[in-house]
Write an enzyme that holds these catalytic residues in place. Structure first.
Site, PDB file in Angstrom:
ATOM      1  N   TRP A   1     -54.058 -50.317 -27.481  1.00 56.88           N
ATOM      2  CA  TRP A   1     -54.879 -51.454 -27.879  1.00 56.88           C
ATOM      3  C   TRP A   1     -56.325 -50.989 -28.051  1.00 56.88           C
ATOM      4  O   TRP A   1     -56.844 -50.249 -27.222  1.00 56.88           O
ATOM      5  CB  TRP A   1     -54.796 -52.561 -26.805  1.00 56.88           C
ATOM      6  CG  TRP A   1     -55.744 -53.674 -27.114  1.00 56.88           C
ATOM      7  CD1 TRP A   1     -55.561 -54.672 -28.031  1.00 56.88           C
ATOM      8  CD2 TRP A   1     -57.044 -53.871 -26.544  1.00 56.88           C
ATOM      9  NE1 TRP A   1     -56.670 -55.470 -28.073  1.00 56.88           N
ATOM     10  CE2 TRP A   1     -57.599 -55.007 -27.166  1.00 56.88           C
ATOM     11  CE3 TRP A   1     -57.798 -53.199 -25.586  1.00 56.88           C
ATOM     12  CZ2 TRP A   1     -58.858 -55.500 -26.855  1.00 56.88           C
ATOM     13  CZ3 TRP A   1     -59.063 -53.682 -25.269  1.00 56.88           C
ATOM     14  CH2 TRP A   1     -59.577 -54.823 -25.895  1.00 56.88           C
TER      15      TRP A   1
ATOM     16  N   ARG B   1     -50.394 -61.787 -20.974  1.00 58.07           N
ATOM     17  CA  ARG B   1     -51.409 -62.779 -21.341  1.00 58.07           C
ATOM     18  C   ARG B   1     -50.855 -64.198 -21.145  1.00 58.07           C
ATOM     19  O   ARG B   1     -51.076 -65.073 -21.959  1.00 58.07           O
ATOM     20  CB  ARG B   1     -51.832 -62.552 -22.785  1.00 58.07           C
ATOM     21  CG  ARG B   1     -53.243 -62.986 -23.102  1.00 58.07           C
ATOM     22  CD  ARG B   1     -53.477 -63.007 -24.611  1.00 58.07           C
ATOM     23  NE  ARG B   1     -54.859 -63.315 -24.905  1.00 58.07           N
ATOM     24  CZ  ARG B   1     -55.267 -63.748 -26.087  1.00 58.07           C
ATOM     25  NH1 ARG B   1     -54.436 -63.900 -27.076  1.00 58.07           N
ATOM     26  NH2 ARG B   1     -56.526 -64.019 -26.301  1.00 58.07           N
TER      27      ARG B   1
ATOM     28  N   LYS C   1     -54.169 -66.350 -40.410  1.00 53.40           N
ATOM     29  CA  LYS C   1     -54.140 -65.126 -39.601  1.00 53.40           C
ATOM     30  C   LYS C   1     -52.974 -65.285 -38.631  1.00 53.40           C
ATOM     31  O   LYS C   1     -52.996 -66.159 -37.763  1.00 53.40           O
ATOM     32  CB  LYS C   1     -55.462 -64.967 -38.841  1.00 53.40           C
ATOM     33  CG  LYS C   1     -55.513 -63.757 -37.924  1.00 53.40           C
ATOM     34  CD  LYS C   1     -56.910 -63.618 -37.313  1.00 53.40           C
ATOM     35  CE  LYS C   1     -56.973 -62.560 -36.240  1.00 53.40           C
ATOM     36  NZ  LYS C   1     -58.259 -62.562 -35.524  1.00 53.40           N
ATOM     37  N   TRP C   2     -51.952 -64.467 -38.816  1.00 57.44           N
ATOM     38  CA  TRP C   2     -50.705 -64.567 -38.036  1.00 57.44           C
ATOM     39  C   TRP C   2     -50.740 -63.478 -36.967  1.00 57.44           C
ATOM     40  O   TRP C   2     -50.598 -62.301 -37.274  1.00 57.44           O
ATOM     41  CB  TRP C   2     -49.526 -64.373 -38.980  1.00 57.44           C
ATOM     42  CG  TRP C   2     -48.153 -64.346 -38.369  1.00 57.44           C
ATOM     43  CD1 TRP C   2     -47.765 -63.792 -37.186  1.00 57.44           C
ATOM     44  CD2 TRP C   2     -46.962 -64.892 -38.935  1.00 57.44           C
ATOM     45  NE1 TRP C   2     -46.420 -63.955 -36.982  1.00 57.44           N
ATOM     46  CE2 TRP C   2     -45.897 -64.625 -38.050  1.00 57.44           C
ATOM     47  CE3 TRP C   2     -46.678 -65.576 -40.121  1.00 57.44           C
ATOM     48  CZ2 TRP C   2     -44.583 -65.012 -38.312  1.00 57.44           C
ATOM     49  CZ3 TRP C   2     -45.369 -65.951 -40.379  1.00 57.44           C
ATOM     50  CH2 TRP C   2     -44.342 -65.673 -39.472  1.00 57.44           C
ATOM     51  N   ASP C   3     -50.904 -63.918 -35.727  1.00 55.65           N
ATOM     52  CA  ASP C   3     -51.089 -62.967 -34.630  1.00 55.65           C
ATOM     53  C   ASP C   3     -49.786 -62.784 -33.853  1.00 55.65           C
ATOM     54  O   ASP C   3     -48.844 -63.588 -33.968  1.00 55.65           O
ATOM     55  CB  ASP C   3     -52.178 -63.510 -33.699  1.00 55.65           C
ATOM     56  CG  ASP C   3     -53.003 -62.413 -33.064  1.00 55.65           C
ATOM     57  OD1 ASP C   3     -52.483 -61.298 -32.919  1.00 55.65           O
ATOM     58  OD2 ASP C   3     -54.154 -62.684 -32.704  1.00 55.65           O
ATOM     59  N   MET C   4     -49.717 -61.744 -33.039  1.00 56.65           N
ATOM     60  CA  MET C   4     -48.549 -61.467 -32.189  1.00 56.65           C
ATOM     61  C   MET C   4     -49.072 -60.643 -31.025  1.00 56.65           C
ATOM     62  O   MET C   4     -49.239 -59.442 -31.148  1.00 56.65           O
ATOM     63  CB  MET C   4     -47.542 -60.657 -33.024  1.00 56.65           C
ATOM     64  CG  MET C   4     -46.126 -60.599 -32.537  1.00 56.65           C
ATOM     65  SD  MET C   4     -45.867 -59.490 -31.161  1.00 56.65           S
ATOM     66  CE  MET C   4     -44.114 -59.517 -31.014  1.00 56.65           C
ATOM     67  N   ASN C   5     -49.341 -61.335 -29.897  1.00 57.20           N
ATOM     68  CA  ASN C   5     -50.148 -60.693 -28.862  1.00 57.20           C
ATOM     69  C   ASN C   5     -49.401 -60.176 -27.635  1.00 57.20           C
ATOM     70  O   ASN C   5     -49.971 -60.119 -26.550  1.00 57.20           O
ATOM     71  CB  ASN C   5     -51.247 -61.648 -28.410  1.00 57.20           C
ATOM     72  CG  ASN C   5     -52.380 -61.688 -29.417  1.00 57.20           C
ATOM     73  OD1 ASN C   5     -52.704 -60.677 -30.027  1.00 57.20           O
ATOM     74  ND2 ASN C   5     -52.961 -62.844 -29.617  1.00 57.20           N
TER      75      ASN C   5
ATOM     76  N   ASP D   1     -58.729 -54.763 -32.562  1.00 53.24           N
ATOM     77  CA  ASP D   1     -59.650 -55.657 -31.845  1.00 53.24           C
ATOM     78  C   ASP D   1     -60.950 -54.953 -31.536  1.00 53.24           C
ATOM     79  O   ASP D   1     -61.891 -55.583 -31.077  1.00 53.24           O
ATOM     80  CB  ASP D   1     -59.003 -56.148 -30.544  1.00 53.24           C
ATOM     81  CG  ASP D   1     -58.153 -57.389 -30.790  1.00 53.24           C
ATOM     82  OD1 ASP D   1     -58.222 -57.951 -31.897  1.00 53.24           O
ATOM     83  OD2 ASP D   1     -57.419 -57.792 -29.867  1.00 53.24           O
TER      84      ASP D   1
END
Ligand code: GLA
Length: 739
Positions: free
Chosen positions: A200, A445, A478-482, A550
């Protein structure tokens, strides 16, 4: 470009101007590989390349024959255990428990153009003349299973794509334990393996190591392609650099668990295997069913790593990315994440958007925190509607209208694959997450992964997203995957289907993307996964750009963007100017350098614009104008890496238009120094005969060959900030035409 079958020798020659790839039907009817590399003339036969000799301890296929051993023959799609003792490309467990297979040549088809893979992303052609394809049909008669190996060669790029498909023709079920997208056996091991490793916030650092006997490789078993290891490796010769020498690239168009394995055997032969990671995969295939592997894109370059990268860039930008946004320049974005996090209200958002508009920005992206009970990362994921009207009194519809009324476009953040326990969705469907019965459900998270292998889950999320996107004026998602996937198990499936879940999850993601982009073709999608944890070619098929990392610090971004450019076009990299001290590393860099780095991507800002001084605002307005003036060139130009941030204090690169009439070069100096000699910045990719002016200064004119061989004399007086660290300079070159 051509694909020729020589019937007498049983050899296929796949070639174009740059590469040759030669396959042979072996004496046991399996497929061997005779050559892969720089283009050679076609001939009826190359079978002198078959290696066969008596070696103690080798096992031989035919009785009374002491030369035909698969241990030494280079193969197209080997399996373990019938004289080859290395890792194979395929493993099938049969009804009787055996894993031995024997896929023999049955027939083949050669055709113009290229087929699309069903349910999976792949490169494509717009006209049949762009490529030629070969399908070789192999058959194991004992178990009645067909295997189709597909190859496509592009006409004007040093590219061959491959994939494999297994079809169960029998009445019995089989279990596929492993089905790689490709195997390539190379005759020597004089290579270094280049790959993109990270974590990350420092994704895709370039790593390079010498091959040696045994296994080396990279993989992901996180459920995504991951920030740890990008689904790409290259094998380069030791003396290969950015502009000279041989390199073979292997890039997998896939967004889930993957393996790139290189095995050097004890006779110095190299075997590359690339595809879905077999350790987290087991696919029961019933009568009449087929299993399709993802596509692998192989690039051969004899002109160094840059040439390999440029082939990937062109192919992925023009024949992997689809839809209206493939050819449209990207809007200058202002995103509120680093400005507000989840703590905002409508007034705050509008005030940032208003300033953005004044400074020339074109699209406001509302990031995490707008939906459900989402004020921190413990709640809300899964509830893709506004419930907190204190934050957004008129919901997304009202906010989008207000932003549109300013003359700006509006974008919205989603994390469709996730759920928090504190959400309406989880309360209604606690069994919709991936979790192993009786085991702890690990979180990351505070969030859990929805079971995207299930249609009802996909349907539910599609309906929520469709409603928001249909009701409000939304131009960007904005398609996130955290998080990564743990305890992967789908309670909707039988025990013998659990090995499918990781792959079916990825197919579910692709399916949801496909439905949304088809329904909303004007929306620009950006994929994201805690920054760049899913920056892979699979995603680019659906979303033409990805949030690169990020880490928005300009100096960190030099490495991240440089590494990413090994495979991915610069326009696919979301790149924003953020505030200082930088939120990730605390570094203070000149605002010019932040823009000089972010220009080489899909450009935007990610900070509270209202905290900028008037002087900074003036600079930002100019930066936005600069990007708009040059974004066509940045998007469609040819990108050359010149000096590497992994090797020294200077990073530099250039993007040159196809007609070579203009270019933008950038030179970044990380740490300042003192009393140093002059430096020359030698450019790349220009036309030796053209005359250029730099930064519109018509008083000095330079020939292309001069700029490339002599170079620009770096005068630090011209740097964006003098006498400090992290300074940089950008040069716009334009062809000079005498008036
Ligand atoms: C991830 C993304 C960020 C931001 C946050 C929001 O970390 O990479 O850009 O969207 O999620 O939670």
């Amino acid at each position: 470009m051509a694909i020729i079958f020589h019937e007498d020798s049983g050899e296929f020659h796949i070639y174009n101007k740059e590469v040759s790839y030669i396959i042979k039907i072996l004496d046991n009817k399996q497929l061997g590989n005779l050559y892969y590399g720089k283009k050679v003339h076609d001939k009826k036969s190359f079978d002198y390349l078959l290696e066969g000799k008596l070696r103690p301890l080798a096992a031989y296929v035919f009785e009374e024959n002491y030369s035909f051993s698969l241990q030494y023959i280079k193969q197209e799609y080997p399996s373990y255990g019938t004289t080859d003792f290395r890792y194979g490309a395929i493993e099938i467990k049969q009804e009787n428990g055996s894993k031995i297979t024997n896929f023999e040549y049955k027939s083949h088809k050669i055709f113009k153009g290229k087929k699309q893979l069903e349910g999976l992303p792949s490169t494509y052609v717009e006209a049949d003349r762009e490529a030629e394809s070969l399908e070789i049909i192999l058959y194991d008669s004992l178990i009645d299973i067909e295997l189709i190996l597909s190859y496509t060669v592009y006409d004007d790029l040093p590219v061959i794509t491959r994939n494999a498909k297994v079809i169960n023709k029998s009445k019995n079920s089989i279990v596929i334990n492993k089905a790689m997208s490709a195997c390539v056996d190379l005759p020597d091991c004089n290579f270094e393996m280049v790959h993109l490793a990270g974590a990350w916030s420092r994704e895709r650092y370039i790593k390079c190591k010498r091959l040696d006997q045994g296994i080396q490789g990279i993989y992901s078993m996180t459920g995504t392609s991951s920030s740890e290891h990008n689904p790409f490796i290259a094998l380069k010769r030791q003396n290969t650099d950015e502009f000279n020498g041989e390199v073979y690239g292997f890039s997998l168009i896939y967004s889930g668990n993957h393996l790139e394995q290189v095995e050097v055997d004890n006779h110095d032969m190299t075997r590359v295997l690339i595809g879905i990671h077999p350790d987290t995969f087991e696919w029961k295939l019933h009568q009449g069913e087929a299993f399709q592997t993802p596509e692998v894109v192989m690039v051969y370059s004899d002109g160094g790593i840059n040439k390999m990268s440029q082939a990937y860039h062109k192919l992925y930008r023009t024949r992997l990315v689809r839809g209206k946004w493939r050819d449209r320049v990207r809007p200058v974005v202002i995103n509120n994440w680093e400005a507000t996090g989840m703590e905002f209200n409508e007034e705050k958002i509008l005030s940032i958007a208003r300033t953005g508009k004044q400074l020339g920005m074109e699209l406001f992206v509302l990031d995490d925190g707008w939906f459900g009970n989402r004020d921190n990362d413990k709640a809300g994921l899964g509830d893709w509607y506004v419930t907190n009207y204190n934050k957004l009194p008129e919901g997304i519809i009202g906010l989008a209208n207000k932003i549109e009324a300013m003359g700006m476009k509006f974008g919205l953040w989603f994390e469709p694959e996730m759920v928090n326990k504190d959400s309406d969705l989880y309360r209604a469907h606690p069994d919709w997450i991936l979790a192993t019965p009786g085991r702890r459900k690990s979180h990351c998270r505070n969030q859990y992964v929805l079971d995207f292998s299930r249609n009802e889950v996909l349907e539910y999320i599609f309906n929520l997203m469709e409603k928001v996107l249909g009701e409000a004026k939304i131009s960007y998602v904005k398609w996130d995957m955290n998080r990564y996937i743990t305890e992967c198990y789908s309670i909707a499936k039988n025990a013998d289907a659990q090995g499918k879940v990781f792959h079916q999850y990825v197919l579910g993601v692709y399916n949801l993307y496909e439905r949304l982009i088809s329904k909303f073709p004007d929306i620009l999608f950006e994929s994201c996964s805690s920054g760049g944890a899913r920056f892979d070619p699979g995603m680019l098929y659906y979303a033409p750009q990805t949030w690169t990392s990020d880490d928005s610090d300009a100096i960190e971004r030099l490495k991240i963007q440089y590494g990413t450019s090994l495979v991915y076009p610069i326009i696919s990299m979301g790149a924003h100017v953020s505030a200082v001290p930088n939120q990730q590393v605390g570094r203070i860099t000149p605002i010019e350098t932040r823009a000089n780095v972010a220009y080489f991507g899909a450009f935007g800002y990610e900070l509270d614009l209202n905290n900028l001084s008037d002087n900074e605002k003036k600079k930002v307005r100019k930066q936005v104008e600069y990007y708009k003036a040059h974004r066509q060139l940045i998007m469609n130009g040819r990108f050359y890496r010149i000096s590497s941030p992994f090797k020294g204090n200077i990073t530099s690169w250039i993007v040159v238009s196809e007609d070579k009439r203009e270019a933008i070069a950038a030179y970044y100096k990380v740490l300042n120094d003192t009393n140093k000699g002059y430096k020359r910045f030698r450019l790349k990719g220009l036309d030796i005969n053209k005359k250029y002016i730099i930064n519109d200064n018509e008083n000095e004119v330079y020939y292309g060959d001069e700029l490339m061989n002599v170079g620009i004399v770096i005068d630090e007086e011209n740097f964006c900030a003098k006498g400090v660290d992290f300074s940089s300079m950008i040069y716009y070159l334009k062809e000079f035409s005498e008036k």
